[in-house]
Motif scaffolding. Structure first.
Motif, mmCIF file in Angstrom:
data_model
loop_
_atom_site.group_PDB
_atom_site.id
_atom_site.type_symbol
_atom_site.label_atom_id
_atom_site.label_comp_id
_atom_site.label_asym_id
_atom_site.label_seq_id
_atom_site.Cartn_x
_atom_site.Cartn_y
_atom_site.Cartn_z
ATOM 1 N N ALA A 35 0.850 -1.230 0.033
ATOM 2 C CA ALA A 35 0.062 -0.021 0.134
ATOM 3 C C ALA A 35 0.918 0.930 -0.072
ATOM 4 C CB ALA A 35 -0.977 -0.049 1.135
ATOM 5 N N ARG A 36 2.012 1.445 0.804
ATOM 6 C CA ARG A 36 2.606 2.324 0.993
ATOM 7 C C ARG A 36 3.534 2.654 -0.442
ATOM 8 N NH1 ARG A 36 2.976 0.343 6.194
ATOM 9 N NH2 ARG A 36 4.836 -0.967 5.799
ATOM 10 N N ALA A 37 3.802 1.710 -1.072
ATOM 11 C CA ALA A 37 4.740 1.736 -2.311
ATOM 12 C C ALA A 37 3.730 2.311 -3.232
ATOM 13 C CB ALA A 37 4.887 0.118 -2.974
ATOM 14 N N PHE A 38 2.225 1.748 -3.284
ATOM 15 C CA PHE A 38 1.320 2.671 -4.118
ATOM 16 C C PHE A 38 1.190 4.137 -4.062
ATOM 17 C CE2 PHE A 38 -0.762 -1.828 -5.610
ATOM 18 C CZ PHE A 38 -0.169 -1.709 -6.751
ATOM 19 N N ALA A 51 -5.863 -4.415 7.208
ATOM 20 C CA ALA A 51 -4.509 -3.909 7.256
ATOM 21 C C ALA A 51 -4.305 -2.444 6.665
ATOM 22 C CB ALA A 51 -3.355 -5.038 7.277
ATOM 23 N N VAL A 52 -4.830 -2.377 5.597
ATOM 24 C CA VAL A 52 -4.377 -1.276 4.746
ATOM 25 C C VAL A 52 -5.590 -0.229 4.680
ATOM 26 C CG1 VAL A 52 -2.883 -2.576 3.625
ATOM 27 C CG2 VAL A 52 -5.149 -2.277 2.535
ATOM 28 N N LEU A 53 -6.719 -0.412 5.107
ATOM 29 C CA LEU A 53 -7.592 0.448 5.182
ATOM 30 C C LEU A 53 -7.161 1.857 5.390
ATOM 31 C CD1 LEU A 53 -10.739 0.521 4.117
ATOM 32 C CD2 LEU A 53 -11.240 0.123 6.534
ATOM 33 N N ALA A 54 -6.762 2.016 6.781
ATOM 34 C CA ALA A 54 -6.331 3.267 7.128
ATOM 35 C C ALA A 54 -5.297 3.940 6.583
ATOM 36 C CB ALA A 54 -5.988 3.101 8.636
ATOM 37 N N VAL A 55 -4.302 2.936 6.024
ATOM 38 C CA VAL A 55 -3.193 3.501 5.252
ATOM 39 C C VAL A 55 -3.778 4.243 3.779
ATOM 40 C CG1 VAL A 55 -0.928 2.801 3.896
ATOM 41 C CG2 VAL A 55 -1.721 1.748 6.128
ATOM 42 N N TYR A 56 -4.547 3.597 3.109
ATOM 43 C CA TYR A 56 -4.911 4.186 1.959
ATOM 44 C C TYR A 56 -5.839 5.640 2.260
ATOM 45 C CZ TYR A 56 -3.535 0.565 -1.292
ATOM 46 O OH TYR A 56 -2.569 -0.082 -2.116
ATOM 47 N N ASP A 57 -6.640 5.422 3.355
ATOM 48 C CA ASP A 57 -7.552 6.542 3.742
ATOM 49 C C ASP A 57 -6.864 7.592 4.224
ATOM 50 O OD1 ASP A 57 -10.466 6.787 4.273
ATOM 51 O OD2 ASP A 57 -9.707 7.435 6.308
ATOM 52 N N GLU A 58 -5.660 7.423 4.798
ATOM 53 C CA GLU A 58 -4.757 8.859 5.043
ATOM 54 C C GLU A 58 -4.299 9.425 3.833
ATOM 55 O OE1 GLU A 58 -2.806 11.464 7.612
ATOM 56 O OE2 GLU A 58 -4.273 9.808 7.919
ATOM 57 N N ALA A 59 -4.095 8.750 2.908
ATOM 58 C CA ALA A 59 -3.371 9.275 1.511
ATOM 59 C C ALA A 59 -4.362 9.800 0.774
ATOM 60 C CB ALA A 59 -2.576 8.254 1.132
ATOM 61 N N ARG A 69 -12.770 7.638 3.905
ATOM 62 C CA ARG A 69 -12.590 8.705 2.955
ATOM 63 C C ARG A 69 -12.204 8.421 1.673
ATOM 64 N NH1 ARG A 69 -8.731 13.253 5.090
ATOM 65 N NH2 ARG A 69 -7.276 11.664 5.272
ATOM 66 N N SER A 70 -11.516 7.012 1.391
ATOM 67 C CA SER A 70 -11.219 6.592 0.215
ATOM 68 C C SER A 70 -11.718 5.256 -0.112
ATOM 69 C CB SER A 70 -9.568 6.636 0.294
ATOM 70 O OG SER A 70 -9.094 5.636 1.284
ATOM 71 N N PHE A 71 -12.148 4.443 0.628
ATOM 72 C CA PHE A 71 -12.560 3.088 0.250
ATOM 73 C C PHE A 71 -13.953 3.042 -0.265
ATOM 74 C CE2 PHE A 71 -14.076 -1.252 1.653
ATOM 75 C CZ PHE A 71 -13.230 -2.096 0.806
ATOM 76 N N LEU A 72 -13.932 2.114 -1.466
ATOM 77 C CA LEU A 72 -15.280 1.823 -1.902
ATOM 78 C C LEU A 72 -15.473 0.091 -1.898
ATOM 79 C CD1 LEU A 72 -13.943 4.434 -3.679
ATOM 80 C CD2 LEU A 72 -16.085 3.997 -4.872
ATOM 81 N N HIS A 73 -16.378 -0.102 -1.263
ATOM 82 C CA HIS A 73 -16.776 -1.579 -1.221
ATOM 83 C C HIS A 73 -17.696 -1.891 -2.282
ATOM 84 C CE1 HIS A 73 -17.272 -4.902 2.028
ATOM 85 N NE2 HIS A 73 -16.458 -5.280 1.073
#
Length: 736
Positions: free
Chosen positions: A421-424, A444-452, A472-476
């Motif tokens: 996730a951080r690499a993307f 594990a990555v939901l908050a990582v993508y959300d922050e970015a 803020r950034s996730f779509l299910h």
């Protein structure tokens, strides 16, 4: 541990100088105070607006009274209070040490002797609480402070008289899920009493010894279900601790020891010297906390924080307001202008961008998938579907930009998922990411993508927490696991024909069940609860009396369980778990002669289940959130293209991945220019896109899936060693 005072904070209260903030919540603030004599105190101050509520003030008054009634060296004493003040306050002696929760989180589980001493002292504190006619009702790691001379029980905010149920109703759960008794979890007001505190103490001690709550983590309802139905996870505990904890964790309150009795069992563990009962790393934290408190000045300086700079990310409130805007629709002559603008590849700042059209920047869609781990079949299928969508888009003569698919294998591992996730995120040309494949890396990555603020869209991960928290950034791009079980509850309560004529065949087509057997396999963790726990709640509300059973992780001998469930009158079964357990359960049912309806959600939709269950799986009905493209007329062109490109029919979730990449491409095209990631999130959440599998739409605040009227859950029946696609099995949501 201590934060600075804010400009709005007082510098004095009654006889206390306020030095800093120990914590704050919606109802008030806890300050570190010091008397004129130099004695430290923790001062809880309630906001005036809550004090104006007579019921709230009455509860605070009861907290003060309860705390004053307890006399124990292991309970924090009240040193001052004014529950009648305009802003009511309560001061207790300050304990310069971490909470048990903080100590375990930083230093790991406590040694056996430390846990036994902790048990003795807290049992003694609870014995005094109960002797005062009170029940604490919120014994948890966060309410125990560790000092060099022993622990301290704090927070009597919801303590009540043992015979007082004034604020307890049949629908009110009081306490902290994961650290409360079964009678609290079921809100049985007539059963609440001191024995509930003993159960909570058992949970707390198990956590202290293992570093994990005995009933796991996750959704609140899952914790409550496990507390009532599961055995506690005590694996790895020393035998001497097991002797103490097993009686405390008895489901029946009458089988638990009293706090005083438990205290008497471990008298030999009285600490002989200060700090001798704690491990050195925890003693260091206590010492550092004490030193930091002594170094504070009389009044902590208060400095107003500088205003946010223009480069700061938008606030959640402003973003959600923007995200609620409608989609941009372009038609006729307006579309030509949009396509022309896209060919210029302007990114809004006058710089050229876009690969393949003369610009220097690429338009990248990322794919984070399990390509070599336990869910590699799903990940590889999604990679093929995504790649086909990108190749078809790039083959268009009128394409406004060229898409690039960038794939990364997280192997289904949470730690590796974070690195992917951080690499993307660091690659600024990645505009959106499809994935992850399964629940563990997704959580594990939901908050990582959300922050970015990088759009993340998952088609196969189904954990309910992914779409029930404000993201803020996730779509299910699918119903979550809880929603996906609605069709199973309908099959149990109404019968197969309620979902259409295609379900009116085979064992699963019968009428309503009289007593469904619900089997939760703990090998599948939260997935099992979300599959079976929700069914349990719904069918009970519908008037049925299910027979639930929970089996430990790793169980493969299901015959005794089947025998018990059939003896209890189960005439239909729901299995919650993964494919290996489902196959073993199918074999046990067949061996017992059961030929009635059996239902399970999508994790069993694998060749592993077919091979391991053999003929025993025939007749099982599986509900899943993916289609079989070979049996769906709308996906005929996709299926043909997939066969031509990859030489095989598409596997499950390939078509959904194909749809989502086309959804992203459509959002990029509609933007009118190269969008920022935040702009793309807004566009995607506001759009409705018709794919080959279903219509995709999302709620603007959470990105959760909005089920179309045509349905988004699909049925499969095992027939002759293969999965027969039955079509939609959904119960559409009210918002569809």
């Amino acid at each position: 541990m201590t934060g600075p005072l804010l400009p709005s904070d007082p510098s004095r209260l009654a006889g206390y100088r306020l030095l800093g903030r120990l914590g704050a919540g919606g109802m008030g603030v806890v300050y570190l105070g010091r008397t004129d004599d130099g004695a430290p105190a923790a001062v809880k101050v309630i906001k005036a607006e809550y004090a104006d509520d007579p019921e709230f003030r009455a509860r605070f008054r009861r907290e003060v009274e309860a705390a004053r009634r307890v006399s124990s060296p292991w309970a924090v004493p009240v040193v001052g209070a004014d529950p009648e003040a305009a802003e009511p306050w309560l001061a207790t002696a300050f304990v310069p040490g971490p909470s048990l929760a903080e100590a375990v989180a930083e230093c790991g589980p406590l040694p056996v002797r430390s846990v036994r001493v902790l048990a003795k002292m807290l049992a003694g504190a609870l014995a005094e609480v109960h002797a005062a006619g009170l029940v604490h009702r919120d014994v948890k790691p966060g309410n125990v402070l560790l000092a060099v001379d022993g622990p301290r029980l704090i927070d009597f905010g919801i303590a009540r008289a043992a015979d007082d149920t004034a604020i307890t109703s049949a629908d009110m759960i009081v306490g902290t899920p994961g650290f409360l008794a079964p009678e609290q979890a079921e809100a049985r007001a007539d059963a609440l009493g001191p024995a509930g505190d003993v159960f909570s103490l058992g949970c707390l001690l198990a956590y202290a010894a293992t570093g994990r709550p005995p009933f796991g983590t996750g959704a609140v309802d899952a914790l409550l279900y496990r507390t009532v139905h599961d055995d506690p996870d005590l694996e790895g505990l020393d035998e001497q601790l097991l002797v103490l904890l097993r009686p405390c964790l008895a489901k029946d309150p009458a089988e638990r020891p009293s706090a005083a009795g438990l205290h008497g069992l471990i008298m030999e563990d009285t600490p002989s010297e200060p700090a001798g009962w704690l491990p050195p790393d925890v003693v260091r934290i206590v010492a550092e906390t004490s030193a930091a408190m002594l170094a504070l000045p009389d009044i902590e300086p208060t400095v107003a924080e500088p205003p946010a700079t223009a480069e700061a990310s938008p606030s959640r409130r402003r973003f959600l307001v923007a995200g609620a805007a409608g989609a941009v629709l372009v038609a006729g002559g307006g579309a030509a202008a949009v396509w022309a603008a896209l060919r210029d590849d302007g990114d809004g700042d006058g710089k050229a961008s876009g690969a393949g059209t003369g610009g220097s920047r690429e338009w990248i869609v990322g794919l984070q998938a399990d390509l070599s781990g336990p869910a590699k079949a799903l990940g590889q299928a999604q990679e093929r579907g995504a790649r086909l969508a990108v190749e078809q888009f790039n083959a268009r003569k009128d394409k406004p930009f060229t898409l690039t698919l960038k794939t990364a294998d997280d192997r289904g591992d949470a730690n590796r998922a974070g690195a992917v996730a951080r690499a993307f995120i660091e690659d600024k040309d990645v505009l959106a990411v499809l994935g992850p494949t399964s629940d563990t890396p997704a959580r594990a990555v939901l908050a990582v993508y959300d922050e970015a603020l990088l759009p993340l869209i998952s088609v196969s991960a189904g954990a309910s927490i992914l779409s029930t928290v404000e993201n803020r950034s996730f779509l299910h791009a699918r119903p979550n696991n809880l929603e996906a079980t609605a069709s199973i509850t309908m099959l149990l309560t109404v019968g197969g024909t309620a979902l259409g004529a295609q379900y009116a065949a085979g064992p699963a087509a019968g009428g309503p069940s009289r007593r469904p057997g619900l089997l939760l396999d703990r090998s599948a963790g939260d997935y099992a609860w979300e599959s079976v726990g929700s069914v349990n709640a719904v069918v009970r509300n519908a008037g049925l009396t299910p027979y639930p059973r929970v089996v430990p992780a790793g169980t493969d001998a299901f015959r005794p369980i089947v025998t018990d469930m059939l003896a209890a009158g189960s005439d239909a079964f729901v299995y919650g778990g993964y494919a290996p357990g489902a196959a073993a359960f199918a074999r046990a049912l067949t061996a017992a002669g059961f030929d009635g309806p059996v239902y399970t959600p999508g994790a069993a939709l694998t060749t592993e289940f077919l091979q391991a269950s053999d003929e025993a799986g025939d007749g099982w009905l599986i509900t899943a959130t993916c289609v079989d493209p070979t049996g769906l007329p709308a996906a005929a062109d996709f299926t043909a293209a997939h066969r031509k490109r990859f030489g095989s029919a598409p596997a499950y979730f390939a078509a959904e991945a194909y749809d989502v990449v086309n959804l992203i491409a459509d959002g990029l095209r509609k933007a009118g220019k190269r969008p920022t990631r935040a702009e793309l999130i807004k566009s995607l959440r506001a759009t409705v896109y018709q794919g080959v599998t279903k219509a995709f739409a999302f709620t603007p605040d959470t990105g959760s899936f909005v089920a179309p009227a045509s349905g988004a859950v699909f049925g499969y029946r095992v027939d002759g060693g293969r999965f027969r696609f039955l079509g939609p099995a959904s119960v559409p949501s009210a918002s569809s």
